[in-house]
Design a protein around this motif. Structure first.
Motif, PDB file in Angstrom:
ATOM      1  N   UNK A 100       0.814  -1.226   0.000  1.00 46.24           N
ATOM      2  CA  UNK A 100       0.000   0.000   0.000  1.00 46.24           C
ATOM      3  C   UNK A 100       0.844   1.271   0.000  1.00 46.24           C
ATOM      4  N   UNK A 101       2.030   1.200   0.621  1.00 47.56           N
ATOM      5  CA  UNK A 101       2.800   2.439   0.720  1.00 47.56           C
ATOM      6  C   UNK A 101       3.305   2.926  -0.641  1.00 47.56           C
TER       7      UNK A 101
ATOM      8  N   UNK B  28       1.282   3.161  -3.262  1.00 45.82           N
ATOM      9  CA  UNK B  28       0.089   3.507  -4.048  1.00 45.82           C
ATOM     10  C   UNK B  28      -0.158   5.006  -4.062  1.00 45.82           C
ATOM     11  N   UNK B  29       0.861   5.790  -3.725  1.00 44.11           N
ATOM     12  CA  UNK B  29       0.601   7.214  -3.534  1.00 44.11           C
ATOM     13  C   UNK B  29       0.731   8.054  -4.800  1.00 44.11           C
TER      14      UNK B  29
END
Lengths: 197, 468
Positions: free
Chosen positions: A29-30, A32-33
């Motif tokens: 997730x980290x 996905x920015x």
């Protein structure tokens, strides 16, 4: 985004004989920015591919030069978890065009198809043999033919069929995109909305 | 058996089909489209490249939740990439005339918490969001499922989505739940029985007396976890509990409109002789408070149970099982009770609602947080946070050594600063225990809010029933 046309090809394959590869393993997730769709391939399988000091983990298959190709062969229930399309983007961006498994999670499968990445479902037995073939000879080649809906292990000559929705097959072969089609329906949608009132 | 008999799922789906594509998917009309900062920017970008506008902005609701900090929300977001995503959402919503509940707005919160609490989620609707836990909204008897970003763009462009119709599954849970067994335990129990791929290709309808006995918030917890069984979504036919919950909420129908909708909602149920593609029956009495020991939500046992030995597994299952236990630092056959815990996380779209905080608070009341525990209490929304304060729960929590943070997805997926450190153990009320889900190297044990409370005060895995 219009997708690339899917053409028949031959390629060696990269084996990932792990089950339940979830979307947090495909891309954590980290990463996905981003607000644009580019460069996700760099973080494909990030936490398996790199050690804590960000150097490549030599034990992970993407870091082993004997394996290469446009086909990823993975254990059952591939792509479970999140709806993040970044998972399909990262696999495609890395250079894969096909993922072979005995079972795919639903949302991942849709996301893959919407991006020109072909999920090929084979039997557990056929999958097992694929892993054996690649282990015996990492340069073994495989042929993916979407027109005929076949996948062939060129080392053993064994061909298998796979299912794909006829509409999606047409989209992939021609590089069609769903949105071009959907916007032609706007009047019909407006009428449908009227009928709801 | 009548050929006309339909499931609830069929009724709602069929009523939303705009067109059937020959040998292809259905064009499904979407009533409500929820969006957030992470899965929408590329879809907005695609729309703009095509020169298109959002077709039905009035049916689209936006909130930033995935990467927002849970402290200092009054200040600009420090993490630059997160700030850019949140700012991009704001700009896109302004440009396309979409209702946005931004940080500090009284309606801000996790997208699946605010939809129901604002009365946006209603029975019989089709609801999508670029987030797999959209299944939460099925608790109201709606068809709700997570979609990818290409599909978000489809809904922006046409308010429709191309989707093959899934198969139908019924999961029936009858009987009375034991004390200390919650909706979360039902969810973890079902997944432990049918596996994380058991529901793939299906949409679940939950039925039975144990399901009916759940509050609206419990039903949301259960439907939320449907995706963890591989199902696209789960739904529960609406009843008085549902109607009572919706009535009077911000965007709920009012006056005459309410009466009209209520009459329609009351007809929303599966026909008695409707046929499902697959069915499971469970006895509520068999369910214990659950906890997970592995790296997928199907790897769960009753808290008083042991991790399986794996002796009866096939070669490939065994490999995956061993890899998972190695990551967790556990061994086959270990008992779960007494395992050390470092972190406790209360929150997420699974268990971040007011009832979850009431249950946690009631449990820790008069007790003290264990010294070895770091606890993150993250309300699912601004409204939940306000309610916690209004009910005086904050004082009880503080007395017991706990602090409240600000709303967001937080440590559920650790996109913001709330990351469980490497190698540390967390008892978490969230939905996924995947490797690295709560931070690189973090080790997650999924459980209910009261199990988390028991761990928070004892510092280890503890059966909450010992205190009830």
């Amino acid at each position: 985004m219009p997708i690339d046309k899917f053409v028949k090809f031959r390629s060696p394959a990269v084996p990932l004989p792990i089950e339940n590869v979830d979307t947090d393993q495909i891309i954590p997730a980290r990463f996905l920015k981003a607000v644009e769709r580019k460069g996700f391939g760099d973080n494909l399988f990030r936490d398996w591919r790199y050690k804590k000091d960000n150097t490549p983990n030599p034990d992970f298959v993407l870091n082993q030069s004997r394996y290469s190709g446009k086909i990823l062969v993975a254990g059952k229930n591939f792509g479970s978890g999140s709806s993040r399309e970044h998972a399909a983007w990262s696999i495609y961006d890395y250079g894969f065009r096909v993922v072979v498994s005995s079972f795919f999670a639903d949302i991942f499968k849709n996301n893959a198809l919407n991006n020109g990445l072909l999920p090929v479902v084979v039997s557990p037995e056929y999958l097992e043999k694929l892993f054996e073939t690649i282990e015996a000879n990492p340069e073994a080649e495989f042929e993916v033919n979407l027109e005929e809906q076949t996948f062939t292990n060129l080392e053993t000559g064994e061909t298998t069929d796979y299912e794909i929705n006829a509409y999606k097959k047409k989209c992939l072969l021609n590089g069609y995109d769903d949105i071009d089609f959907l916007v032609t329906l706007k009047d019909k949608v407006a009428k449908f909305e009227e009928s709801l009132r | 058996m009548s050929s006309e008999a339909k499931t609830l799922f069929d009724k709602i789906w069929d009523a939303h089909v705009v067109e059937h594509v020959e040998a292809g998917p259905d064009v499904l009309y979407i009533d409500r489209h929820l969006i957030h900062e992470v899965t929408s920017p590329v879809a907005f970008g695609g729309l703009e490249r095509r020169g298109l506008k959002v077709f039905r902005p009035e049916n689209t609701i936006a909130t930033p939740d995935h990467n927002v900090p849970t402290e200092g929300q009054e200040q600009p977001i420090k993490e630059l990439l997160s700030r850019k995503q949140v700012d991009t959402l704001t700009a896109n919503c302004q440009k396309h005339n979409i209702n946005l509940y931004g940080l500090n707005h009284p309606f801000h919160g996790i997208v699946h918490v605010i939809g129901p609490e604002l009365g946006i989620t209603q029975p019989g609707m089709t609801i999508v969001c670029g987030d797999s836990h959209t299944s939460t909204h099925g608790a109201f008897g709606s068809i709700a499922f997570g979609i990818g970003t290409s599909e978000v763009e489809m809904v922006f462009a046409s308010q429709c989505i191309l989707q093959p119709k899934p198969k139908k599954m019924r999961v029936n849970v009858d009987g009375e739940l034991h004390k200390g067994v919650t909706a979360k335990d039902i969810a973890l129990y079902i997944i432990s029985q049918i596996s994380t791929s058991g529901g793939t290709g299906h949409f679940i309808e939950y039925t039975g007396s144990a399901i009916r006995s759940l509050s609206m918030e419990g039903r949301m917890t259960l439907c939320n976890m449907s995706i963890e069984s591989g199902a696209r979504g789960g739904m529960i036919a609406p009843d008085e509990v549902t109607f009572e919950y919706i009535k009077g909420r911000e965007f709920a129908p009012k006056g005459e409109e309410w009466e009209k909708e209520l009459a329609r909602w009351k007809s929303l149920k599966s026909d008695d002789d409707a046929v499902f593609d697959s069915e499971y029956n469970f006895d509520a009495a068999d369910i214990s408070p659950m906890i997970t020991y592995g790296t997928n939500p199907g790897m769960g046992v009753g808290v008083d149970g042991n991790i399986p030995t794996g002796d009866d597994m096939g070669k490939s299952d065994r490999f995956t099982f061993n890899k998972s236990l190695e990551y967790m630092g556990f061994h086959p056959g270990d008992q779960m009770m007494g395992k050390e815990v470092d972190y406790v996380f209360i929150g997420s779209c699974t268990n971040g609602r007011i009832e979850d905080f009431r249950a946690f608070t009631q449990f820790v009341k008069g007790k003290k947080k264990a010294d070895n525990i770091t606890a993150w209490l993250v309300p699912g929304s601004h409204q939940v946070e306000d309610q916690i304060r209004k009910e005086g729960l904050v004082e009880i929590l503080e007395e017991a050594g706990f602090e409240l943070r600000q709303p967001g997805c937080s440590a559920c997926l650790a996109m913001n600063e709330d990351k469980i450190p490497e190698g540390k153990y967390a008892v978490s009320t969230s939905n996924r225990n995947f490797e690295g889900r709560q931070g690189p190297g973090a080790r997650t044990m999924l459980a209910s809010p009261i199990m988390a409370a028991a761990a928070a005060v004892t510092g280890r895995v503890t059966d909450p029933r010992e205190f009830l």
